[in-house]
Design a protein around this motif. Structure first.
Motif, PDB file in Angstrom:
ATOM      1  N   HIS A  16      51.146  47.647 -12.381  1.00 31.36           N
ATOM      2  CA  HIS A  16      50.205  48.637 -12.912  1.00 31.36           C
ATOM      3  C   HIS A  16      48.799  48.420 -12.353  1.00 31.36           C
ATOM      4  CE1 HIS A  16      48.895  51.782 -15.590  1.00 31.36           C
ATOM      5  NE2 HIS A  16      48.000  50.989 -16.171  1.00 31.36           N
ATOM      6  N   LEU A  17      48.448  47.181 -12.049  1.00 30.10           N
ATOM      7  CA  LEU A  17      47.146  46.905 -11.439  1.00 30.10           C
ATOM      8  C   LEU A  17      47.018  47.611 -10.091  1.00 30.10           C
ATOM      9  CD1 LEU A  17      45.442  43.449 -11.397  1.00 30.10           C
ATOM     10  CD2 LEU A  17      45.677  44.655  -9.266  1.00 30.10           C
ATOM     11  N   LEU A  18      48.075  47.559  -9.276  1.00 27.69           N
ATOM     12  CA  LEU A  18      48.029  48.197  -7.958  1.00 27.69           C
ATOM     13  C   LEU A  18      48.060  49.713  -8.070  1.00 27.69           C
ATOM     14  CD1 LEU A  18      50.480  45.916  -5.925  1.00 27.69           C
ATOM     15  CD2 LEU A  18      47.998  45.751  -6.095  1.00 27.69           C
ATOM     16  N   SER A  19      48.943  50.240  -8.900  1.00 26.87           N
ATOM     17  CA  SER A  19      49.047  51.698  -9.013  1.00 26.87           C
ATOM     18  C   SER A  19      47.795  52.292  -9.646  1.00 26.87           C
ATOM     19  CB  SER A  19      50.288  52.065  -9.832  1.00 26.87           C
ATOM     20  OG  SER A  19      50.199  51.536 -11.148  1.00 26.87           O
ATOM     21  N   HIS A  20      47.226  51.593 -10.630  1.00 29.85           N
ATOM     22  CA  HIS A  20      46.001  52.081 -11.258  1.00 29.85           C
ATOM     23  C   HIS A  20      44.847  52.124 -10.260  1.00 29.85           C
ATOM     24  CE1 HIS A  20      42.132  51.103 -13.295  1.00 29.85           C
ATOM     25  NE2 HIS A  20      42.477  52.125 -14.041  1.00 29.85           N
ATOM     26  N   ALA A  21      44.780  51.148  -9.366  1.00 26.09           N
ATOM     27  CA  ALA A  21      43.708  51.136  -8.366  1.00 26.09           C
ATOM     28  C   ALA A  21      43.771  52.373  -7.478  1.00 26.09           C
ATOM     29  CB  ALA A  21      43.803  49.872  -7.520  1.00 26.09           C
ATOM     30  N   LEU A  22      44.959  52.829  -7.155  1.00 28.10           N
ATOM     31  CA  LEU A  22      45.093  53.977  -6.256  1.00 28.10           C
ATOM     32  C   LEU A  22      44.610  55.268  -6.911  1.00 28.10           C
ATOM     33  CD1 LEU A  22      48.600  53.186  -4.701  1.00 28.10           C
ATOM     34  CD2 LEU A  22      46.371  52.972  -3.590  1.00 28.10           C
ATOM     35  N   PHE A  23      45.136  55.589  -8.100  1.00 26.49           N
ATOM     36  CA  PHE A  23      44.756  56.892  -8.669  1.00 26.49           C
ATOM     37  C   PHE A  23      43.378  56.862  -9.330  1.00 26.49           C
ATOM     38  CE2 PHE A  23      47.378  55.047 -12.167  1.00 26.49           C
ATOM     39  CZ  PHE A  23      46.481  55.125 -13.215  1.00 26.49           C
ATOM     40  N   LYS A  24      42.900  55.679  -9.788  1.00 31.38           N
ATOM     41  CA  LYS A  24      41.583  55.652 -10.411  1.00 31.38           C
ATOM     42  C   LYS A  24      40.481  55.750  -9.361  1.00 31.38           C
ATOM     43  CE  LYS A  24      40.978  55.711 -13.997  1.00 31.38           C
ATOM     44  NZ  LYS A  24      40.885  54.708 -15.038  1.00 31.38           N
ATOM     45  N   ALA A  25      40.668  55.151  -8.190  1.00 31.14           N
ATOM     46  CA  ALA A  25      39.696  55.326  -7.107  1.00 31.14           C
ATOM     47  C   ALA A  25      39.622  56.789  -6.688  1.00 31.14           C
ATOM     48  CB  ALA A  25      40.073  54.446  -5.918  1.00 31.14           C
ATOM     49  N   LEU A  26      40.773  57.456  -6.618  1.00 33.87           N
ATOM     50  CA  LEU A  26      40.786  58.883  -6.282  1.00 33.87           C
ATOM     51  C   LEU A  26      40.083  59.699  -7.354  1.00 33.87           C
ATOM     52  CD1 LEU A  26      41.797  61.302  -4.603  1.00 33.87           C
ATOM     53  CD2 LEU A  26      43.927  61.203  -5.921  1.00 33.87           C
ATOM     54  N   LEU A  27      40.288  59.349  -8.619  1.00 33.34           N
ATOM     55  CA  LEU A  27      39.650  60.081  -9.720  1.00 33.34           C
ATOM     56  C   LEU A  27      38.134  59.981  -9.629  1.00 33.34           C
ATOM     57  CD1 LEU A  27      40.482  61.685 -12.289  1.00 33.34           C
ATOM     58  CD2 LEU A  27      40.280  59.536 -13.550  1.00 33.34           C
ATOM     59  N   PHE A  28      37.613  58.804  -9.341  1.00 25.72           N
ATOM     60  CA  PHE A  28      36.168  58.627  -9.217  1.00 25.72           C
ATOM     61  C   PHE A  28      35.623  59.355  -7.992  1.00 25.72           C
ATOM     62  CE2 PHE A  28      35.313  55.118 -12.281  1.00 25.72           C
ATOM     63  CZ  PHE A  28      34.085  55.591 -12.696  1.00 25.72           C
ATOM     64  N   MET A  29      36.347  59.345  -6.898  1.00 22.84           N
ATOM     65  CA  MET A  29      35.872  60.013  -5.684  1.00 22.84           C
ATOM     66  C   MET A  29      35.811  61.523  -5.890  1.00 22.84           C
ATOM     67  SD  MET A  29      37.889  57.663  -2.905  1.00 22.84           S
ATOM     68  CE  MET A  29      37.442  58.592  -1.456  1.00 22.84           C
ATOM     69  N   CYS A  30      36.794  62.085  -6.572  1.00 20.86           N
ATOM     70  CA  CYS A  30      36.753  63.530  -6.867  1.00 20.86           C
ATOM     71  C   CYS A  30      35.598  63.852  -7.814  1.00 20.86           C
ATOM     72  CB  CYS A  30      38.076  63.975  -7.483  1.00 20.86           C
ATOM     73  SG  CYS A  30      39.498  63.868  -6.381  1.00 20.86           S
ATOM     74  N   ALA A  31      35.398  62.996  -8.815  1.00 20.60           N
ATOM     75  CA  ALA A  31      34.278  63.213  -9.726  1.00 20.60           C
ATOM     76  C   ALA A  31      32.947  63.124  -8.992  1.00 20.60           C
ATOM     77  CB  ALA A  31      34.335  62.187 -10.856  1.00 20.60           C
ATOM     78  N   GLY A  32      32.823  62.155  -8.094  1.00 21.56           N
ATOM     79  CA  GLY A  32      31.593  62.026  -7.318  1.00 21.56           C
ATOM     80  C   GLY A  32      31.339  63.217  -6.417  1.00 21.56           C
ATOM     81  N   TYR A  33      32.396  63.757  -5.854  1.00 19.60           N
ATOM     82  CA  TYR A  33      32.242  64.946  -5.002  1.00 19.60           C
ATOM     83  C   TYR A  33      31.705  66.124  -5.816  1.00 19.60           C
ATOM     84  CZ  TYR A  33      33.356  68.424  -1.447  1.00 19.60           C
ATOM     85  OH  TYR A  33      33.280  69.427  -0.511  1.00 19.60           O
ATOM     86  N   MET A  34      32.254  66.321  -7.016  1.00 20.73           N
ATOM     87  CA  MET A  34      31.791  67.436  -7.841  1.00 20.73           C
ATOM     88  C   MET A  34      30.365  67.208  -8.345  1.00 20.73           C
ATOM     89  SD  MET A  34      35.171  68.595  -9.995  1.00 20.73           S
ATOM     90  CE  MET A  34      35.953  67.001 -10.165  1.00 20.73           C
TER      91      MET A  34
END
Length: 572
Positions: A301-319
């Motif tokens: 879960h540590l590895l999988s969480h790193a993948l989608f949570k980094a994407l979530l922050f990057m999308c939020a930062g873009y908006m």
């Protein structure tokens, strides 16, 4: 300036290449169960050797591969996000220091080299949080570094205890424990507290939402996927020797953290803080799985969480970048018409956070919850886990409804045009958020793990997801929903920021403030600082004059004072 802009791209490609190398060797290490120790002797003095030891097994190699993958994406993302910043090259250097410190923590079995990387993480995190140099960032940076400094002290105490085992490698301590030789539970408790501070567990949770004052690429890399999981990774290394009461203590703390962050995120309106509190909730889930002995699943879960949570922050930062820096989700709406591809990536990562079937988060989160139901747990622990999962669905769907509203609530147009490089880095992690969970599960668990639970318990997870969706829609359209002072208490993380920052909360803090004001900076400053300074100034002035009777008394008083000070030091 052109070279500085290109340096983001160069280092991004370098991190991508390192990620592929680490993941390749991680697969080999897991397939053949290899563990490599590499020792580099720096110097040898008589019979004592000073060196650096590196540990490469599938834990460290997989984690380093994911860290380098996310770091490469952040470098590409930052090349456009930080384009108009005057200190963008300084930003890149601190990011590189952070990545190197993280790699040192991951691949080192030696507590001394771990504390070097641990301190490097704290320092680089502080420098990144105060990047914008305003009062908010300064306060957040100070709270961040002081809280993490508590974890540094715990590791330093553990290093002192490790001297009795003739080596700084924690594998020696594990050997002593497994062989029923002399071991120390106090040292293990220090390690647990260090992991709790870095992973922002209660009562050290206030620094993680405060650290959102940093630029969004920093939040994506440092405070969502790598830095905050360093504490979990450290406890994974020591997890095989947890005592029963250690596990129960960690289970209770992780459950409270999950509940507090889930409720706080549901009542929050700040875009980045919602995602930060969701990170805190997932860290609680990892700690809870670790306390129950599910070490490999916690790492999964540590590895999988790193993948989608980094994407979530990057999308939020873009908006946020395109909406002029506004972070209030009540001002958003109709985002799908403005950013269709970015919103697709955001929704995928958000659904993966909820544990939507067959996305990355589903494979690890659903498996952990099912294995929890096979454990002998009390009702309170089950309440913590499933109620927190319910709130995860509620605040995730609430955030999606605010962003996907039919109309713009405040802004009628975008301030920044579509950026292809930022979108490319986002879509690169989108692949990991869709296929990363299944790929990691095939690699880490090649054999099927039987989950034997009744059908009713199996359906609890699906019903939890549906109930969270229903309650989120209900509360979203219920305009008169208000909890009064309770809402204020829950949205402020159970007053943890006030406890972490207000010196008058505890009597001991009040005593320290009184001592600092009236003793250290008062009486002592007046007697020793001012009076002694005046005396030395008069003495130095008198040395330039001829020796008279009055000056002789001055010299006599000075030598008597010096003699008494030396005698006191000798007695002590």
């Amino acid at each position: 300036m052109y070279l500085k802009l290109n340096s983001f791209f160069v280092y991004g490609l370098m991190f991508f290449c390192m990620s592929l190398i680490f993941l390749f060797f991680g697969v080999l290490a897991y397939a053949y169960m290899y563990t490599y120790f590499l020792e580099w002797i720096l110097m040898s003095i008589n019979s004592y050797r000073i060196g650096i030891v590196f540990l490469f097994d599938y834990y460290s190699l997989f984690f380093m591969g994911v860290v380098c993958l996310i770091s490469g994406s952040i470098c590409l993302y930052s090349s456009s996000y930080m384009m108009n910043e005057s200190r963008k090259f300084y930003f890149l250097l601190v990011i590189i220091v952070f990545v190197l410190s993280m790699l040192m923590v991951i691949c080192s079995p030696n507590l001394i080299s771990i504390i070097l990387g641990w301190d490097g993480l704290g320092l680089s995190s502080y420098l990144l949080v105060i990047y914008y140099q305003n009062n908010k960032s300064y306060n957040a940076g100070m709270l961040t570094i002081l809280t993490n400094r508590l974890g540094d002290v715990m590791i330093l105490i553990s290093i002192g205890w490790m001297f009795s085992y003739s080596s700084m490698n924690y594998f020696i301590y594990l050997y002593y424990y497994m062989a029923n030789y002399d071991y120390n539970n106090f040292m293990l408790m220090m390690i647990i507290l260090a992991g709790m501070t870095k992973s922002a567990q209660i009562p050290f949770s206030a620094w993680l939402p405060a650290a959102m004052a940093a630029p969004t690429p920093v939040s994506s890399l440092v405070h969502s996927s790598t830095l905050v999981t360093a504490g979990v990774y450290l406890l994974i290394r020591f997890s095989g020797i947890f005592e029963v009461w250690f596990s129960e203590f960690l289970l209770f703390i992780s459950g409270c953290t999950m509940l507090m962050s889930g409720v706080g995120a549901f009542l929050e309106y700040d875009f980045k803080k919602i995602i930060a509190l969701s990170t805190l909730s997932q860290l609680g889930l990892m700690m809870g799985a670790l306390s129950l002995g599910l070490v490999n699943y916690c790492f999964f879960h540590l590895l999988s969480h790193a993948l989608f949570k980094a994407l979530l922050f990057m999308c939020a930062g873009y908006m946020i970048h395109c909406m002029g820096g506004s972070q209030d989700i009540r001002m958003y709406g109709g985002m799908f018409h403005n950013f269709p591809l970015i919103m697709i990536s955001f929704n995928v990562s958000n659904l993966s956070l909820c544990g939507f079937p067959f996305l990355t988060g589903f494979y690890s989160k659903d498996l952990i919850l099912e294995l929890l139901m096979m454990k002998e747990m009390n009702v309170l622990s089950m309440f913590f886990f499933f109620f927190s999962t319910l709130f995860t669905v509620m605040y995730s769907l609430r955030l999606m409804m605010f962003l996907l509203g039919s109309e713009n609530n405040f802004f009628s147009y975008n301030f920044v045009a579509f950026d292809k490089l930022m979108a490319a880095s986002i879509h690169l992690l989108l692949i990991g958020s869709i296929f990363g969970g299944s790929i990691l599960m095939w690699l880490l668990f090649p054999f099927v793990h039987p989950v034997i639970i009744p059908l009713s318990m199996k359906l609890i997870l699906s019903m939890n997801l549906l109930l969270g969706m229903f309650l989120s829609i209900l509360f979203f359209f219920m305009k008169s929903f208000n909890l009064g002072m309770m809402s204020y208490f829950l949205s402020l993380m159970w007053n943890l920021p006030k406890i972490s920052t207000d010196m008058l909360i505890f009597p001991s803090m009040f005593v320290m403030k009184f001592y600092l004001k009236y003793v250290d900076q008062g009486l002592i400053e007046y007697l020793i600082g001012k009076k002694m300074g005046d005396f030395l100034m008069n003495m130095s002035h008198s040395m330039s004059m001829e020796l008279t009777g009055k000056n002789f008394k001055v010299y006599l008083f000075f030598f008597i004072y010096l003699y008494l000070m030396v005698m006191m030091l000798m007695i002590m």
